[in-house]
Design a protein around this motif. Structure first.
Motif, PDB file in Angstrom:
ATOM      1  N   ARG A 150       0.832  -1.219   0.000  1.00 50.12           N
ATOM      2  CA  ARG A 150       0.000   0.000   0.000  1.00 50.12           C
ATOM      3  C   ARG A 150       0.862   1.262   0.000  1.00 50.12           C
ATOM      4  O   ARG A 150       0.540   2.241  -0.663  1.00 50.12           O
ATOM      5  CB  ARG A 150      -0.954  -0.014   1.194  1.00 50.12           C
ATOM      6  CG  ARG A 150      -2.048  -1.038   1.015  1.00 50.12           C
ATOM      7  CD  ARG A 150      -3.085  -0.961   2.100  1.00 50.12           C
ATOM      8  NE  ARG A 150      -4.070  -2.001   1.905  1.00 50.12           N
ATOM      9  CZ  ARG A 150      -4.488  -2.811   2.857  1.00 50.12           C
ATOM     10  NH1 ARG A 150      -4.026  -2.680   4.087  1.00 50.12           N
ATOM     11  NH2 ARG A 150      -5.376  -3.741   2.602  1.00 50.12           N
ATOM     12  N   ILE A 151       1.961   1.231   0.771  1.00 47.28           N
ATOM     13  CA  ILE A 151       2.868   2.395   0.770  1.00 47.28           C
ATOM     14  C   ILE A 151       3.457   2.583  -0.627  1.00 47.28           C
ATOM     15  O   ILE A 151       3.522   3.702  -1.132  1.00 47.28           O
ATOM     16  CB  ILE A 151       3.992   2.221   1.817  1.00 47.28           C
ATOM     17  CG1 ILE A 151       3.415   2.339   3.229  1.00 47.28           C
ATOM     18  CG2 ILE A 151       5.109   3.238   1.597  1.00 47.28           C
ATOM     19  CD1 ILE A 151       4.409   2.038   4.330  1.00 47.28           C
ATOM     20  N   GLU A 152       3.869   1.476  -1.252  1.00 49.05           N
ATOM     21  CA  GLU A 152       4.429   1.540  -2.604  1.00 49.05           C
ATOM     22  C   GLU A 152       3.398   2.112  -3.592  1.00 49.05           C
ATOM     23  O   GLU A 152       3.722   2.979  -4.419  1.00 49.05           O
ATOM     24  CB  GLU A 152       4.864   0.134  -3.027  1.00 49.05           C
ATOM     25  CG  GLU A 152       5.597   0.080  -4.347  1.00 49.05           C
ATOM     26  CD  GLU A 152       6.016  -1.335  -4.690  1.00 49.05           C
ATOM     27  OE1 GLU A 152       6.987  -1.472  -5.452  1.00 49.05           O
ATOM     28  OE2 GLU A 152       5.383  -2.305  -4.211  1.00 49.05           O
ATOM     29  N   GLU A 153       2.146   1.658  -3.507  1.00 45.68           N
ATOM     30  CA  GLU A 153       1.076   2.156  -4.379  1.00 45.68           C
ATOM     31  C   GLU A 153       0.823   3.642  -4.140  1.00 45.68           C
ATOM     32  O   GLU A 153       0.638   4.419  -5.078  1.00 45.68           O
ATOM     33  CB  GLU A 153      -0.205   1.350  -4.153  1.00 45.68           C
ATOM     34  CG  GLU A 153      -0.129  -0.069  -4.646  1.00 45.68           C
ATOM     35  CD  GLU A 153      -1.295  -0.937  -4.165  1.00 45.68           C
ATOM     36  OE1 GLU A 153      -2.131  -0.463  -3.338  1.00 45.68           O
ATOM     37  OE2 GLU A 153      -1.355  -2.105  -4.602  1.00 45.68           O
ATOM     38  N   THR A 154       0.809   4.039  -2.865  1.00 50.33           N
ATOM     39  CA  THR A 154       0.586   5.445  -2.521  1.00 50.33           C
ATOM     40  C   THR A 154       1.705   6.319  -3.088  1.00 50.33           C
ATOM     41  O   THR A 154       1.435   7.384  -3.669  1.00 50.33           O
ATOM     42  CB  THR A 154       0.505   5.614  -0.985  1.00 50.33           C
ATOM     43  OG1 THR A 154      -0.542   4.798  -0.486  1.00 50.33           O
ATOM     44  CG2 THR A 154       0.257   7.065  -0.608  1.00 50.33           C
ATOM     45  N   GLU A 155       2.949   5.883  -2.943  1.00 53.38           N
ATOM     46  CA  GLU A 155       4.065   6.660  -3.475  1.00 53.38           C
ATOM     47  C   GLU A 155       4.020   6.731  -5.000  1.00 53.38           C
ATOM     48  O   GLU A 155       4.356   7.763  -5.589  1.00 53.38           O
ATOM     49  CB  GLU A 155       5.397   6.077  -3.001  1.00 53.38           C
ATOM     50  CG  GLU A 155       5.665   6.377  -1.536  1.00 53.38           C
ATOM     51  CD  GLU A 155       7.033   5.889  -1.076  1.00 53.38           C
ATOM     52  OE1 GLU A 155       7.683   5.094  -1.784  1.00 53.38           O
ATOM     53  OE2 GLU A 155       7.437   6.309   0.022  1.00 53.38           O
ATOM     54  N   ALA A 156       3.579   5.659  -5.643  1.00 56.38           N
ATOM     55  CA  ALA A 156       3.456   5.670  -7.102  1.00 56.38           C
ATOM     56  C   ALA A 156       2.389   6.680  -7.532  1.00 56.38           C
ATOM     57  O   ALA A 156       2.590   7.437  -8.499  1.00 56.38           O
ATOM     58  CB  ALA A 156       3.120   4.271  -7.614  1.00 56.38           C
ATOM     59  N   MET A 157       1.253   6.719  -6.812  1.00 54.77           N
ATOM     60  CA  MET A 157       0.197   7.682  -7.148  1.00 54.77           C
ATOM     61  C   MET A 157       0.678   9.109  -6.909  1.00 54.77           C
ATOM     62  O   MET A 157       0.396  10.010  -7.700  1.00 54.77           O
ATOM     63  CB  MET A 157      -1.067   7.402  -6.318  1.00 54.77           C
ATOM     64  CG  MET A 157      -1.819   6.163  -6.768  1.00 54.77           C
ATOM     65  SD  MET A 157      -3.424   5.951  -5.971  1.00 54.77           S
ATOM     66  CE  MET A 157      -2.954   5.547  -4.300  1.00 54.77           C
ATOM     67  N   GLU A 158       1.408   9.310  -5.806  1.00 58.01           N
ATOM     68  CA  GLU A 158       1.942  10.645  -5.519  1.00 58.01           C
ATOM     69  C   GLU A 158       2.915  11.068  -6.601  1.00 58.01           C
ATOM     70  O   GLU A 158       2.935  12.248  -6.994  1.00 58.01           O
ATOM     71  CB  GLU A 158       2.628  10.650  -4.153  1.00 58.01           C
ATOM     72  CG  GLU A 158       1.676  10.591  -2.985  1.00 58.01           C
ATOM     73  CD  GLU A 158       2.381  10.446  -1.647  1.00 58.01           C
ATOM     74  OE1 GLU A 158       3.595  10.119  -1.631  1.00 58.01           O
ATOM     75  OE2 GLU A 158       1.742  10.690  -0.617  1.00 58.01           O
ATOM     76  N   ALA A 159       3.710  10.147  -7.096  1.00 56.34           N
ATOM     77  CA  ALA A 159       4.668  10.498  -8.147  1.00 56.34           C
ATOM     78  C   ALA A 159       3.937  10.865  -9.435  1.00 56.34           C
ATOM     79  O   ALA A 159       4.361  11.774 -10.159  1.00 56.34           O
ATOM     80  CB  ALA A 159       5.616   9.317  -8.400  1.00 56.34           C
ATOM     81  N   THR A 161       0.891  12.195  -9.702  1.00 53.59           N
ATOM     82  CA  THR A 161       0.157  13.449  -9.549  1.00 53.59           C
ATOM     83  C   THR A 161       1.052  14.604  -9.153  1.00 53.59           C
ATOM     84  O   THR A 161       0.618  15.749  -9.140  1.00 53.59           O
ATOM     85  CB  THR A 161      -0.964  13.300  -8.500  1.00 53.59           C
ATOM     86  OG1 THR A 161      -0.367  12.989  -7.244  1.00 53.59           O
ATOM     87  CG2 THR A 161      -1.960  12.246  -8.897  1.00 53.59           C
ATOM     88  N   GLY A 162       2.276  14.281  -8.788  1.00 50.49           N
ATOM     89  CA  GLY A 162       3.204  15.315  -8.361  1.00 50.49           C
ATOM     90  C   GLY A 162       2.927  15.808  -6.955  1.00 50.49           C
ATOM     91  O   GLY A 162       3.411  16.871  -6.553  1.00 50.49           O
ATOM     92  N   ALA A 163       2.134  15.075  -6.205  1.00 46.12           N
ATOM     93  CA  ALA A 163       1.760  15.478  -4.855  1.00 46.12           C
ATOM     94  C   ALA A 163       2.931  15.388  -3.877  1.00 46.12           C
ATOM     95  O   ALA A 163       2.904  16.020  -2.839  1.00 46.12           O
ATOM     96  CB  ALA A 163       0.610  14.604  -4.359  1.00 46.12           C
ATOM     97  N   HIS A 164       3.938  14.650  -4.215  1.00 47.39           N
ATOM     98  CA  HIS A 164       5.058  14.444  -3.293  1.00 47.39           C
ATOM     99  C   HIS A 164       6.215  15.399  -3.565  1.00 47.39           C
ATOM    100  O   HIS A 164       7.224  15.360  -2.902  1.00 47.39           O
ATOM    101  CB  HIS A 164       5.521  12.985  -3.391  1.00 47.39           C
ATOM    102  CG  HIS A 164       6.360  12.553  -2.233  1.00 47.39           C
ATOM    103  ND1 HIS A 164       5.913  12.588  -0.939  1.00 47.39           N
ATOM    104  CD2 HIS A 164       7.639  12.089  -2.178  1.00 47.39           C
ATOM    105  CE1 HIS A 164       6.873  12.142  -0.134  1.00 47.39           C
ATOM    106  NE2 HIS A 164       7.914  11.837  -0.855  1.00 47.39           N
ATOM    107  N   GLU A 165       6.070  16.254  -4.522  1.00 44.22           N
ATOM    108  CA  GLU A 165       7.166  17.159  -4.876  1.00 44.22           C
ATOM    109  C   GLU A 165       7.241  18.373  -4.043  1.00 44.22           C
ATOM    110  O   GLU A 165       6.480  18.920  -3.440  1.00 44.22           O
ATOM    111  CB  GLU A 165       7.040  17.560  -6.368  1.00 44.22           C
ATOM    112  CG  GLU A 165       7.244  16.380  -7.266  1.00 44.22           C
ATOM    113  CD  GLU A 165       7.014  16.749  -8.717  1.00 44.22           C
ATOM    114  OE1 GLU A 165       6.551  17.841  -9.036  1.00 44.22           O
ATOM    115  OE2 GLU A 165       7.296  15.904  -9.564  1.00 44.22           O
TER     116      GLU A 165
END
Length: 165
Positions: A150-159, A161-165
Motif C-alpha cells: 500500500r505504501i508503494e502504491e501510494t508513493e506511485a500515485m503521488e509520483a 500526480t506530483g503530490a510528493h514534490e
C-alpha cells in the motif's frame, strides 16, 4: 624468528579435521546474514540416528570426539560421520588429512566469497526490519507485506500526480 621453510605443516588430528568439516557445514544465521551457525552435536547425532538408526551415535560421543577426548574412534563411528556428511571414509585418514583440510578450507573460502558476492549490503534500517519481520507470525508477515504494498502504491500515485514534490 622465522619459520623453517622446510618444516612440514602439522598434520591435523582427527578432532581438528572433524571440527573443520563441521565448520564447512555452517549455515547462514537468519538473525545476522554476515554470520554462520555450525550444526550442533545434537543436530549431527540426530541426523546420523535418523539415517542409520536410533542409538547409532550419541551427542556426548560427538562432543568427546570434537574436544579430542577420544583420540581414535572406531571405524564404525567414523563411517557414520563420513556418511552423514557425504564424505568418503578416507576423509578422516590422518595421512590424507592435510589434503582434506586444504580442500575443506578452499570450500569454505569459496562458499563465503560466493555468499558475499551474491548479497548486496543492506542499509541498517532494512536489516532491522528484516530481523523484526523474522520474529512475526505468518499472519503478521502478511500484514507487513500488505502495508508495504500500500505504501508503494501510494508513493506511485503521488509520483504520478506530483503530490510528493
Amino acid at each position: 624468528m622465522t619459520a623453517d621453510p622446510h618444516a612440514r605443516p602439522k598434520v591435523p588430528s582427527f578432532h581438528e579435521a572433524l571440527n573443520l568439516i563441521i565448520k564447512s557445514q555452517a549455515r547462514e544465521d537468519p538473525e545476522d546474514p554476515d554470520q554462520f551457525i555450525e550444526p550442533t552435536n545434537r543436530e549431527i547425532a540426530d541426523a546420523i540416528n535418523a539415517k542409520y538408526g536410533e542409538g547409532s551415535i550419541t551427542e556426548e560421543y560427538l562432543r568427546k570426539l570434537r574436544k579430542g577426548r577420544i583420540k581414535s574412534p572406531g571405524l564404525d563411528k567414523v563411517s557414520l560421520i563420513a556418511g552423514v556428511f557425504e564424505l568418503p571414509l578416507d576423509a578422516f585418514n590422518t595421512g590424507k588429512l592435510e589434503k582434506v583440510v586444504d580442500e575443506v578450507q578452499r570450500f569454505l573460502d569459496e562458499k563465503r566469497q560466493k555468499l558475499s558476492d551474491e548479497q548486496e549490503p543492506l542499509p541498517p534500517p532494512v536489516r532491522v526490519l528484516a530481523r523484526t519481520v523474522r520474529k512475526l507470525t505468518p499472519a503478521g508477515v502478511a500484514r507487513v507485506q500488505r502495508f508495504a504494498t500500500r505504501i508503494e502504491e501510494t508513493e506511485a500515485m503521488e509520483a504520478e500526480t506530483g503530490a510528493h514534490e
